[in-house]
Design a protein around this motif. Structure first.
Motif, PDB file in Angstrom:
ATOM      1  N   TRP A 293      45.100  24.421 102.823  1.00 44.43           N
ATOM      2  CA  TRP A 293      44.894  25.083 101.538  1.00 44.43           C
ATOM      3  C   TRP A 293      44.222  24.107 100.575  1.00 44.43           C
ATOM      4  O   TRP A 293      44.793  23.085 100.231  1.00 44.43           O
ATOM      5  CB  TRP A 293      46.222  25.568 100.956  1.00 44.43           C
ATOM      6  N   LEU A 294      43.013  24.441 100.162  1.00 41.72           N
ATOM      7  CA  LEU A 294      42.266  23.623  99.220  1.00 41.72           C
ATOM      8  C   LEU A 294      42.186  24.362  97.894  1.00 41.72           C
ATOM      9  O   LEU A 294      41.837  25.539  97.843  1.00 41.72           O
ATOM     10  CB  LEU A 294      40.844  23.360  99.735  1.00 41.72           C
ATOM     11  N   ILE A 295      42.527  23.678  96.816  1.00 47.54           N
ATOM     12  CA  ILE A 295      42.362  24.215  95.475  1.00 47.54           C
ATOM     13  C   ILE A 295      41.178  23.465  94.870  1.00 47.54           C
ATOM     14  O   ILE A 295      41.222  22.248  94.706  1.00 47.54           O
ATOM     15  CB  ILE A 295      43.632  24.024  94.608  1.00 47.54           C
ATOM     16  N   PHE A 296      40.125  24.203  94.562  1.00 46.44           N
ATOM     17  CA  PHE A 296      38.880  23.591  94.106  1.00 46.44           C
ATOM     18  C   PHE A 296      38.898  23.347  92.603  1.00 46.44           C
ATOM     19  O   PHE A 296      39.356  24.175  91.828  1.00 46.44           O
ATOM     20  CB  PHE A 296      37.687  24.463  94.500  1.00 46.44           C
ATOM     21  N   ASN A 297      38.401  22.182  92.235  1.00 40.17           N
ATOM     22  CA  ASN A 297      38.263  21.820  90.835  1.00 40.17           C
ATOM     23  C   ASN A 297      36.948  22.420  90.338  1.00 40.17           C
ATOM     24  O   ASN A 297      35.896  22.153  90.902  1.00 40.17           O
ATOM     25  CB  ASN A 297      38.233  20.300  90.680  1.00 40.17           C
ATOM     26  N   LEU A 298      37.030  23.235  89.312  1.00 39.21           N
ATOM     27  CA  LEU A 298      35.846  23.919  88.826  1.00 39.21           C
ATOM     28  C   LEU A 298      35.281  23.250  87.580  1.00 39.21           C
ATOM     29  O   LEU A 298      36.019  22.664  86.793  1.00 39.21           O
ATOM     30  CB  LEU A 298      36.181  25.374  88.500  1.00 39.21           C
ATOM     31  N   PRO A 299      33.974  23.391  87.397  1.00 39.71           N
ATOM     32  CA  PRO A 299      33.374  22.912  86.152  1.00 39.71           C
ATOM     33  C   PRO A 299      33.752  23.868  85.027  1.00 39.71           C
ATOM     34  O   PRO A 299      34.581  24.759  85.219  1.00 39.71           O
ATOM     35  CB  PRO A 299      31.875  22.970  86.456  1.00 39.71           C
TER      36      PRO A 299
ATOM     37  N   THR B 128      40.875  31.140  89.548  1.00 36.59           N
ATOM     38  CA  THR B 128      40.155  32.246  90.172  1.00 36.59           C
ATOM     39  C   THR B 128      40.508  32.298  91.648  1.00 36.59           C
ATOM     40  O   THR B 128      40.996  31.316  92.219  1.00 36.59           O
ATOM     41  CB  THR B 128      38.634  32.083  90.012  1.00 36.59           C
ATOM     42  N   MET B 129      40.240  33.428  92.281  1.00 35.25           N
ATOM     43  CA  MET B 129      40.590  33.593  93.691  1.00 35.25           C
ATOM     44  C   MET B 129      39.536  34.459  94.371  1.00 35.25           C
ATOM     45  O   MET B 129      39.144  35.491  93.841  1.00 35.25           O
ATOM     46  CB  MET B 129      41.946  34.290  93.795  1.00 35.25           C
ATOM     47  N   PHE B 130      39.057  34.019  95.504  1.00 30.19           N
ATOM     48  CA  PHE B 130      38.222  34.834  96.377  1.00 30.19           C
ATOM     49  C   PHE B 130      39.077  35.198  97.585  1.00 30.19           C
ATOM     50  O   PHE B 130      39.795  34.349  98.123  1.00 30.19           O
ATOM     51  CB  PHE B 130      37.002  34.048  96.882  1.00 30.19           C
ATOM     52  N   TYR B 131      38.984  36.423  98.016  1.00 30.84           N
ATOM     53  CA  TYR B 131      39.636  36.847  99.250  1.00 30.84           C
ATOM     54  C   TYR B 131      38.551  37.063 100.291  1.00 30.84           C
ATOM     55  O   TYR B 131      37.540  37.700 100.018  1.00 30.84           O
ATOM     56  CB  TYR B 131      40.430  38.137  99.030  1.00 30.84           C
ATOM     57  N   SER B 132      38.748  36.501 101.477  1.00 30.95           N
ATOM     58  CA  SER B 132      37.740  36.561 102.527  1.00 30.95           C
ATOM     59  C   SER B 132      38.412  36.770 103.870  1.00 30.95           C
ATOM     60  O   SER B 132      39.523  36.290 104.103  1.00 30.95           O
ATOM     61  CB  SER B 132      36.944  35.246 102.546  1.00 30.95           C
ATOM     62  N   SER B 133      37.720  37.462 104.758  1.00 28.50           N
ATOM     63  CA  SER B 133      38.216  37.617 106.128  1.00 28.50           C
ATOM     64  C   SER B 133      38.045  36.319 106.920  1.00 28.50           C
ATOM     65  O   SER B 133      38.553  36.208 108.023  1.00 28.50           O
ATOM     66  CB  SER B 133      37.477  38.764 106.827  1.00 28.50           C
ATOM     67  N   GLN B 134      37.344  35.354 106.339  1.00 27.40           N
ATOM     68  CA  GLN B 134      37.124  34.051 106.967  1.00 27.40           C
ATOM     69  C   GLN B 134      37.491  32.946 105.971  1.00 27.40           C
ATOM     70  O   GLN B 134      36.630  32.185 105.530  1.00 27.40           O
ATOM     71  CB  GLN B 134      35.672  33.911 107.394  1.00 27.40           C
TER      72      GLN B 134
END
Length: 120
Positions: free
Chosen positions: A36-42, A7-13
């Motif tokens: 760049w952090l790739i988060f491990n999701l449940p 998944t990807m969120f795009y943010s101005s911050q």
């Protein structure tokens, strides 16, 4: 064989958003370099829904990302204790109990407690 969903969120911050996910939501991550952090999701699930616009036309090609939990009252209390701002109270939307919280970049993300049971 597909083994997961990215998944990807795009943010101005983006830096603040990454810190929010790491520090407030508590997701573990892999640092792939240069911040760049790739988060491990449940676990995850996916729905496929129609989307009607206000003029009654059907729209396509949109995505939505939300988070779910087992106990929304407890999860909201835990996140508020970490400084997470909620934009509304918890509402019953039929499919589950729903609220939204603000993230860096000034937009809100859904959190819900589903009423449906998942097959595993």
């Amino acid at each position: 064989m597909i083994t997961g969903v990215h998944t990807m969120f795009y943010s101005s911050q983006p830096e603040d958003f990454r810190a929010f996910v790491r520090d407030k939501l508590g997701f573990s991550f892999t640092d792939v370099g240069e911040g760049w952090l790739i988060f491990n999701l449940p676990e995850a699930d996916m729905g496929c829904h129609p989307l009607e616009t206000q003029d009654g036309k059907v729209e396509s090609g949109r995505a939505h990302i939300s988070f779910y939990c087992d106990d929304i009252e407890k999860t909201v209390a835990d996140l508020k204790a970490k400084g997470v701002e909620f934009t509304e109270g918890i509402k019953d939307e039929g499919f589950g109990l729903v609220t939204h919280f603000r993230v860096p970049g000034n937009f809100a993300v859904m959190l819900y407690q589903p009423r449906y049971s998942k097959n595993k």
